[in-house]
Write a protein that holds these residues in place. Structure first.
Motif, PDB file in Angstrom:
ATOM      1  N   TYR A  55       5.364  -0.139   2.305  1.00  0.00           N
ATOM      2  CA  TYR A  55       4.841   1.167   1.942  1.00  0.00           C
ATOM      3  C   TYR A  55       5.623   1.702   0.750  1.00  0.00           C
ATOM      4  O   TYR A  55       6.854   1.792   0.784  1.00  0.00           O
ATOM      5  CB  TYR A  55       4.952   2.134   3.122  1.00  0.00           C
ATOM      6  CG  TYR A  55       3.946   1.855   4.219  1.00  0.00           C
ATOM      7  CD1 TYR A  55       2.583   1.889   3.967  1.00  0.00           C
ATOM      8  CD2 TYR A  55       4.363   1.567   5.526  1.00  0.00           C
ATOM      9  CE1 TYR A  55       1.658   1.646   4.973  1.00  0.00           C
ATOM     10  CE2 TYR A  55       3.443   1.327   6.533  1.00  0.00           C
ATOM     11  CZ  TYR A  55       2.085   1.364   6.249  1.00  0.00           C
ATOM     12  OH  TYR A  55       1.169   1.115   7.240  1.00  0.00           O
ATOM     13  N   TYR A  70       6.747  -3.348   9.136  1.00  0.00           N
ATOM     14  CA  TYR A  70       6.586  -2.570   7.912  1.00  0.00           C
ATOM     15  C   TYR A  70       7.949  -2.132   7.381  1.00  0.00           C
ATOM     16  O   TYR A  70       8.976  -2.184   8.081  1.00  0.00           O
ATOM     17  CB  TYR A  70       5.715  -1.334   8.150  1.00  0.00           C
ATOM     18  CG  TYR A  70       6.346  -0.329   9.084  1.00  0.00           C
ATOM     19  CD1 TYR A  70       7.190   0.675   8.599  1.00  0.00           C
ATOM     20  CD2 TYR A  70       6.124  -0.387  10.449  1.00  0.00           C
ATOM     21  CE1 TYR A  70       7.792   1.585   9.458  1.00  0.00           C
ATOM     22  CE2 TYR A  70       6.709   0.513  11.317  1.00  0.00           C
ATOM     23  CZ  TYR A  70       7.541   1.495  10.812  1.00  0.00           C
ATOM     24  OH  TYR A  70       8.140   2.383  11.665  1.00  0.00           O
ATOM     25  N   THR A  77       0.856  -1.182   0.000  1.00  0.00           N
ATOM     26  CA  THR A  77       0.000   0.000   0.000  1.00  0.00           C
ATOM     27  C   THR A  77       0.892   1.232   0.000  1.00  0.00           C
ATOM     28  O   THR A  77       2.097   1.126   0.224  1.00  0.00           O
ATOM     29  CB  THR A  77      -0.954  -0.011   1.209  1.00  0.00           C
ATOM     30  OG1 THR A  77      -1.897   1.064   1.089  1.00  0.00           O
ATOM     31  CG2 THR A  77      -0.188   0.115   2.524  1.00  0.00           C
ATOM     32  N   THR A  78       0.327   2.392  -0.271  1.00  0.00           N
ATOM     33  CA  THR A  78       1.163   3.578  -0.473  1.00  0.00           C
ATOM     34  C   THR A  78       1.745   4.140   0.820  1.00  0.00           C
ATOM     35  O   THR A  78       2.947   4.381   0.911  1.00  0.00           O
ATOM     36  CB  THR A  78       0.361   4.685  -1.183  1.00  0.00           C
ATOM     37  OG1 THR A  78      -0.859   4.922  -0.463  1.00  0.00           O
ATOM     38  CG2 THR A  78       0.042   4.276  -2.617  1.00  0.00           C
ATOM     39  N   HIS A  79       0.905   4.328   1.843  1.00  0.00           N
ATOM     40  CA  HIS A  79       1.370   4.993   3.052  1.00  0.00           C
ATOM     41  C   HIS A  79       0.447   4.650   4.216  1.00  0.00           C
ATOM     42  O   HIS A  79      -0.660   4.133   4.002  1.00  0.00           O
ATOM     43  CB  HIS A  79       1.436   6.512   2.852  1.00  0.00           C
ATOM     44  CG  HIS A  79       0.105   7.144   2.553  1.00  0.00           C
ATOM     45  ND1 HIS A  79      -0.604   6.905   1.392  1.00  0.00           N
ATOM     46  CD2 HIS A  79      -0.650   8.024   3.269  1.00  0.00           C
ATOM     47  CE1 HIS A  79      -1.731   7.597   1.403  1.00  0.00           C
ATOM     48  NE2 HIS A  79      -1.789   8.274   2.533  1.00  0.00           N
ATOM     49  N   PHE A 110       9.396   1.055   4.463  1.00  0.00           N
ATOM     50  CA  PHE A 110       9.209   2.031   3.405  1.00  0.00           C
ATOM     51  C   PHE A 110      10.196   1.715   2.287  1.00  0.00           C
ATOM     52  O   PHE A 110      11.407   1.691   2.512  1.00  0.00           O
ATOM     53  CB  PHE A 110       9.434   3.455   3.925  1.00  0.00           C
ATOM     54  CG  PHE A 110       8.292   3.984   4.755  1.00  0.00           C
ATOM     55  CD1 PHE A 110       7.227   4.631   4.152  1.00  0.00           C
ATOM     56  CD2 PHE A 110       8.277   3.807   6.138  1.00  0.00           C
ATOM     57  CE1 PHE A 110       6.169   5.121   4.919  1.00  0.00           C
ATOM     58  CE2 PHE A 110       7.233   4.279   6.907  1.00  0.00           C
ATOM     59  CZ  PHE A 110       6.172   4.937   6.308  1.00  0.00           C
TER      60      PHE A 110
END
Length: 387
Positions: free
Chosen positions: A35, A66, A10-12, A68
């Motif tokens: 992310y 998670y 997912t993006t953020h 990024f």
């Protein structure tokens, strides 16, 4: 018992996703969220609808694993397809060796590439809230239908958020056996309690605005943009000048200045700036009725939130969740765009029958219970084979 691994793309961090991701991590499933909008890692993101940088005041990076992933897009952002470009994404996911892949939103370069790459390697699950309500006629519609049918050929199961979402997936080639109900949800408990505290905070804000105690209050909370149609509130206010009804518009955006100029001198119209998440349960309680007059809305999470606060709603026909949450004259009403008269007549009715208003609010609180984070978690558990 064998523990399965689920990669989530997912993006953020989003306040409507993180709570169910945390709950999912507590199940017999090991999750890792990738992310893709790396630039959001600092927590503050620019929201063009509100016209300002937004930093949510609830924790969004706790309770789950998670990462990024570097985003190399020339113009990073979630407002266009090439705004999310992550060359290392598929490699990172493959190295983590998941048993399944859940993609939230396909309409970014890396998300679509990821779906295509892993299809046939591991089960690909997709969650999105698109609907057919806002389609336009012509060759563009036909081309989009063909393209989306191709996109969803790379999906094994789609998690649909409501009845309009289900119709959308069926129209684009997915079979009923590939669809699992995964409702759009909010943290119902956070909005529902403590009722006494939130109600007191709401009354304090109404007193500060000078709203008369006997007035029925209609609340709009959202971006001040064309698609959200906040000007409908002023149309309604002008049509209800003979009624003891006040209108409160909460939010920011490029239309706000013009709306405030138009409302100048109107004692029944009040404005508030953008309010962050922790205070929103009190904000919703400022209204006796919540309204969402949008020209286009795939779902409309504000309706979930208002109903969790025990508020009946008014929604335009173009709000995606209306088919599932707004039961006519039970939890609120749905109006066709431009049908100002139906809304006025409804306000006249409930203004003269406050018991009906209370009953509709109670119905709303019950109805929204079927759209909870636990239902989302159950849907993921189901498609991963734990049933």
């Amino acid at each position: 018992m064998n523990i399965k691994k689920l990669a989530v793309v997912t993006t953020h961090p989003i306040q409507y996703h993180v709570p169910w991701l945390i709950r999912l991590a507590e199940k017999n499933i090991k999750i890792k969220v990738f992310y893709t909008w790396e630039q959001s890692a600092l927590g503050s993101v620019y929201d063009p609808g509100f016209g300002q940088h937004i930093r949510w005041d609830i924790p969004l990076l706790e309770g789950y694993d998670y990462e990024f992933v570097e985003n190399t897009a020339r113009r990073p952002g979630i407002d266009h397809f090439r705004g999310i470009v992550n060359p290392a994404l598929t490699g990172k996911i493959e190295a983590w060796a998941p048993d399944g892949l859940l993609v939230i939103g396909w309409n970014y370069h890396s998300h679509l590439r990821c779906m295509r790459y892993f299809h046939g390697r591991v089960p690909v699950y997709f969650r999105g809230d698109s609907v057919l309500l806002h389609e336009t006629l012509g060759w563009r519609k036909l081309f989009r239908r063909l393209f989306l049918t191709w996109v969803y050929k790379h999906v094994d199961y789609a998690l649909y958020v409501g009845s309009n979402s289900k119709s959308y997936f069926l129209r684009h080639g997915l079979k009923p056996s590939q669809l699992v109900f995964s409702p759009q949800a909010i943290d119902i408990d956070r909005f529902a309690e403590p009722e006494a505290l939130y109600s007191r905070q709401a009354q304090e804000r109404k007193d500060m605005l000078g709203i008369p105690a006997h007035h029925l209050t209609v609340l709009y909370a959202g971006k001040m943009t064309r698609v959200k149609n906040p000007s409908f509130m002023l149309d309604l206010a002008e049509a209800c000048e003979d009624l003891p009804v006040s209108f409160v518009l909460v939010g920011d955006g490029h239309l706000k200045e013009g709306l405030m100029k138009r409302a100048a001198g109107k004692s029944n119209v009040h404005f508030m700036s953008f309010q962050n998440q922790t205070i929103m349960p009190a904000v919703y309680r400022m209204g006796d009725i919540f309204i969402m007059p949008s020209l286009s809305e795939t779902w409309g999470m504000g309706i979930n939130e208002a109903m969790a606060c025990g508020k009946p709603v008014i929604a335009s026909e173009m709000v995606g969740c209306a088919a599932d949450l707004v039961l006519e004259n039970k939890t609120g009403i749905v109006f066709q765009l431009g049908d100002l008269d139906k809304c006025v007549q409804h306000l006249r009715l409930v203004n003269g029958n406050r018991h009906l208003l209370v009953e509709m609010g109670a119905n709303a609180r019950v109805r929204v219970q079927f759209f909870s984070f636990s239902h989302i978690v159950d849907s993921v558990v189901q498609v991963m084979g734990f049933f």
